[in-house]
Design an enzyme around this catalytic site. Structure first.
Site, PDB file in Angstrom:
ATOM      1  CE  LYS A 111      -4.157  -2.093   1.879  1.00 35.39           C
ATOM      2  NZ  LYS A 111      -4.812  -2.531   3.096  1.00 35.39           N
ATOM      3  CE  LYS A 190      -5.752  -8.974  -4.269  1.00 37.95           C
ATOM      4  NZ  LYS A 190      -6.574  -9.263  -3.171  1.00 37.95           N
ATOM      5  CE  LYS A 193     -13.485  -4.226  -1.614  1.00 38.01           C
ATOM      6  NZ  LYS A 193     -12.703  -4.631  -0.454  1.00 38.01           N
TER       7      LYS A 193
HETATM    8  P1  ADP Z   1      -9.542  -6.138  -2.408  1.00 36.56           P
HETATM    9  O1  ADP Z   1      -8.175  -6.654  -2.729  1.00 36.56           O
HETATM   10  O2  ADP Z   1     -10.413  -6.128  -3.603  1.00 36.56           O
HETATM   11  O3  ADP Z   1      -9.509  -4.789  -1.684  1.00 36.56           O
HETATM   12  P2  ADP Z   1     -10.171  -7.190   0.191  1.00 36.56           P
HETATM   13  O4  ADP Z   1      -8.769  -6.976   0.635  1.00 36.56           O
HETATM   14  O5  ADP Z   1     -11.235  -6.313   0.750  1.00 36.56           O
HETATM   15  O6  ADP Z   1     -10.207  -7.150  -1.399  1.00 36.56           O
HETATM   16  O7  ADP Z   1     -10.549  -8.700   0.447  1.00 36.56           O
HETATM   17  C1  ADP Z   1     -11.665  -9.216   1.132  1.00 36.56           C
HETATM   18  C2  ADP Z   1     -11.545 -10.733   1.131  1.00 36.56           C
HETATM   19  O8  ADP Z   1     -11.615 -11.242  -0.201  1.00 36.56           O
HETATM   20  C3  ADP Z   1     -10.217 -11.240   1.714  1.00 36.56           C
HETATM   21  O9  ADP Z   1     -10.426 -12.465   2.385  1.00 36.56           O
HETATM   22  C4  ADP Z   1      -9.393 -11.472   0.482  1.00 36.56           C
HETATM   23  O10 ADP Z   1      -8.364 -12.415   0.689  1.00 36.56           O
HETATM   24  C5  ADP Z   1     -10.433 -11.978  -0.502  1.00 36.56           C
HETATM   25  N1  ADP Z   1     -10.013 -11.671  -1.875  1.00 36.56           N
HETATM   26  C6  ADP Z   1      -9.876 -10.424  -2.402  1.00 36.56           C
HETATM   27  N2  ADP Z   1      -9.474 -10.482  -3.691  1.00 36.56           N
HETATM   28  C7  ADP Z   1      -9.340 -11.806  -3.978  1.00 36.56           C
HETATM   29  C8  ADP Z   1      -8.960 -12.521  -5.148  1.00 36.56           C
HETATM   30  N3  ADP Z   1      -8.646 -11.892  -6.272  1.00 36.56           N
HETATM   31  N4  ADP Z   1      -8.932 -13.874  -5.086  1.00 36.56           N
HETATM   32  C9  ADP Z   1      -9.264 -14.534  -3.937  1.00 36.56           C
HETATM   33  N5  ADP Z   1      -9.641 -13.915  -2.805  1.00 36.56           N
HETATM   34  C10 ADP Z   1      -9.691 -12.566  -2.809  1.00 36.56           C
END
Ligand code: ADP
Ligand code: TRP
Length: 322
Positions: A111, A190, A193
């Site tokens: 980040k 990956k 968001k």
């Molecule tokens: P983002 O990366 O979109 O901000 P978050 O960090 O809010 O997502 O993740 C919320 C949950 O979803 C966590 O348990 C995270 O590991 C899972 N997650 C987010 N993106 C993925 C992905 N591309 N594949 C698998 N799990 C994911």
């Protein structure tokens, strides 16, 4: 009996990576054991500063969970900040968290490398997450692979507390399903968001079609056989949303040649849209009764608080507070 817990931040719109990585395993867990699921609004403060947006996102994330099958009769479901005990536990365990451990956190490093100016909250993020988990005597935490290190930190902190003050916390395990550990986004990275490469869980039909049809592939002609079909992005996503046979047939056709990327992407859109159709209908029902949704969260907070205060009392007693 397993006790499963997970949280998702209301920091933006949820996508199918969140669903397959974290929500679906959590929802499946409702058939065996106790389930604790929450909306991590305290965590969202490390990246989102708009209060109205946070309120809206929180409600949206609640609707998304309920739509996807979170059953408030079988799961405790609440908003993180409705149980402020977690902030006290964060302080207590923070005093046992080595700086070096936090400095090695990938998510903090990623980040800040992306230009987010670091504050104490962002640095302490994994300690709050550890408090979330330890406060409920959690045994299993379903998450995507990106959270693996945070789970390891939680275990380290729990072990250190138990060694220092005597057996107090359950040491949790992560549940990271290999097949969905990292759901790829529209650009092959990956899905996240923060990368603008998502397929939203409840995006509109037109927007979803446009995103999927816009996936960039290589310039081989439809006729050419594609021996690397198993690595094709649309095939990988199709494996998640479509029946096994449908995905396998598309993969074979691509491998043999004579199947164009346009047709493949069209199939991916249709299967994605269909996969989430029943959830869309349920979401609309909940959205038409927001008072009910608020009542579910209030009721969940009350239940969560019961467990949280007992565990916090244990930690206070063990560490000589009060
Ligand atoms: P983002 O990366 O979109 O901000 P978050 O960090 O809010 O997502 O993740 C919320 C949950 O979803 C966590 O348990 C995270 O590991 C899972 N997650 C987010 N993106 C993925 C992905 N591309 N594949 C698998 N799990 C994911
Ligand atoms: N850090 C998690 C994420 O960004 C969200 C989260 C906060 C969480 N507290 C948690 C996940 C406790 C599992 C358990 O995805």
């Amino acid at each position: 009996m397993p006790r499963t817990l997970t949280g998702i931040q209301p920091s933006g719109t949820l996508h199918i990576g969140n669903y397959f990585g974290a929500m679906r395993p959590a929802i499946d867990a409702q058939s065996h054991g106790e389930c604790f699921y929450f909306i991590a609004d305290y965590h969202s403060m490390t990246s989102l500063l708009d209060p109205q947006q946070r309120r809206r996102n929180t409600l949206d994330v609640a609707l998304d969970w309920l739509a996807c099958g979170l059953d408030p009769k079988r799961s405790v479901f609440w908003r993180q900040s409705d149980v402020p005990e977690v902030a006290e536990l964060m302080w207590i365990i923070g005093t046992l968290t080595p700086m070096g451990l936090l400095e090695r956190a990938h998510s903090y490093k990623d980040k800040t490398a992306r230009g987010i100016s670091p504050n104490f909250g962002l640095f302490a993020y994994p300690v709050l997450m550890a408090a979330d988990i330890l406060l409920y005597d959690t045994t299993v935490v379903p998450v995507g692979k990106d959270q693996k290190q945070h789970l390891e930190m939680t275990r380290d902190i729990a072990i250190k507390f138990n060694q220092t003050y005597g057996e107090t916390f359950v040491v949790p395990e992560s549940e990271i399903r290999e097949d969905v550990a990292v759901v790829p986004g529209l650009d092959g990275q990956k899905m996240s968001k923060s990368y603008g490469n998502t397929i939203d869980l409840f995006g509109g039909e037109k927007a979803t079609r446009k995103k999927i049809m816009g996936i960039v592939m290589d310039s081989r002609t439809p006729q050419e056989p594609k021996p690397d079909a198993d690595r094709n992005l649309a095939i990988q996503l199709l494996r998640l949303v479509a029946a096994k046979e449908v995905a396998a047939e598309a993969e074979n056709r691509l491998r043999e040649g004579g199947y164009g990327y346009g047709d493949l992407k069209k199939l991916l859109f249709e299967q994605t849209w269909e996969h989430f159709a029943p959830y869309r209908a349920r979401r609309a029902e909940f959205a038409a009764n927001l008072d009910h949704v608020q009542a579910i969260l209030r009721d969940g907070a009350e239940k969560a608080r019961g467990t949280a205060s007992a565990v916090l009392a244990r930690a206070r007693l063990a560490s000589g507070l009060g």
